[in-house]
Write an enzyme that holds these catalytic residues in place. Sequence first.
Site, mmCIF file in Angstrom:
data_model
loop_
_atom_site.group_PDB
_atom_site.id
_atom_site.type_symbol
_atom_site.label_atom_id
_atom_site.label_comp_id
_atom_site.label_asym_id
_atom_site.label_seq_id
_atom_site.Cartn_x
_atom_site.Cartn_y
_atom_site.Cartn_z
ATOM 1 N N GLU A 1 -8.389 2.076 -4.940
ATOM 2 C CA GLU A 1 -9.570 2.080 -3.934
ATOM 3 C C GLU A 1 -10.270 3.337 -3.724
ATOM 4 O OE1 GLU A 1 -8.781 -0.455 -0.569
ATOM 5 O OE2 GLU A 1 -10.719 0.016 0.363
ATOM 6 N N GLU B 1 0.917 -1.176 -0.069
ATOM 7 C CA GLU B 1 0.037 0.029 0.005
ATOM 8 C C GLU B 1 1.083 1.211 0.259
ATOM 9 O OE1 GLU B 1 -2.997 0.406 3.038
ATOM 10 O OE2 GLU B 1 -3.853 -1.752 2.327
#
Length: 276
Positions: free
Chosen positions: A184, A116
């Site tokens: 996302e 991430e």
Amino acid sequence: MTSKVTLTSLQCMKEKKEKITALTAYDYSFARLLDEAGIDLILVGDSLGMAICGEDNTLKVTVDEMAYHTGAVRKGVKRAMLVADMPFMSFHVSPENTLENAGRLIRAGAEAVKLEGASDGVLESAKRLVSVGIPVMGHVGLTPQAVHQMGGFKLQGKGIEAGRKIIDDAEALEDAGAFSIVLECVPVSLAEEVTEKLKVPVIGIGAGVGCDGQILVSYDMLGIPSDVTPKFVKKYADLSNVIKDATTAYIKEIRAEKFPAEEFCYTAPTRRLKAI
Ligand code: KIV
């Protein structure tokens, strides 16, 4: 079984504008069902902290836990590409530590790892992993490991500046060698722009239909309860009620001495047993 999904086939799918399908899995049985149904990519997500362990976020998940679940999922997957999440703080401490942690997930059966963010440190980690032959998937937009910094699980990339930053981050990850990016919880128009700009596949979650593919947390889309149900989740099944109804029926039948009926019991020649 159609042929095994690889980095090359995912890239071809982007080029041919064929949508890539992805879901999370955390155990052998679910992974096997998803794989047999024909999903292209399975992610052992650190969302297991929430979906499996009931935590409020993903921050407590460890490399040990990721390796354990990756090993179980591996046994159920034949065709899909298998990616494992690098959990919180497993790719920030030092280059050696990052390599060791990624190596454990690959040894557990993952074909790639997901990181991430796109800070300088993360980009360095991505480059390092790619240089030793470990494929890397990026993840930008809402990055749940930064939940405290983001002030909650919220839409990202709303303004021009914030949108620009997400495009830059995605491009930087591509330049660092990422084979794909998860995007996302961003506005649809921004996701379309990122998808057009990147050569590698962009897998959206809460990012609209314009991405090269879609991923959801399997428990969310199967309707297994979790405390957080984001707007972008569509429930394709209501397994909560299937499970509850089956359990209620089981309880009732035990209490009424209807279960186990004869067909579920073993018999033995009583006389012979008595003689013993
Ligand atoms: O951990 C996870 O399940 C994820 C997906 C939501 C993309 O990162």
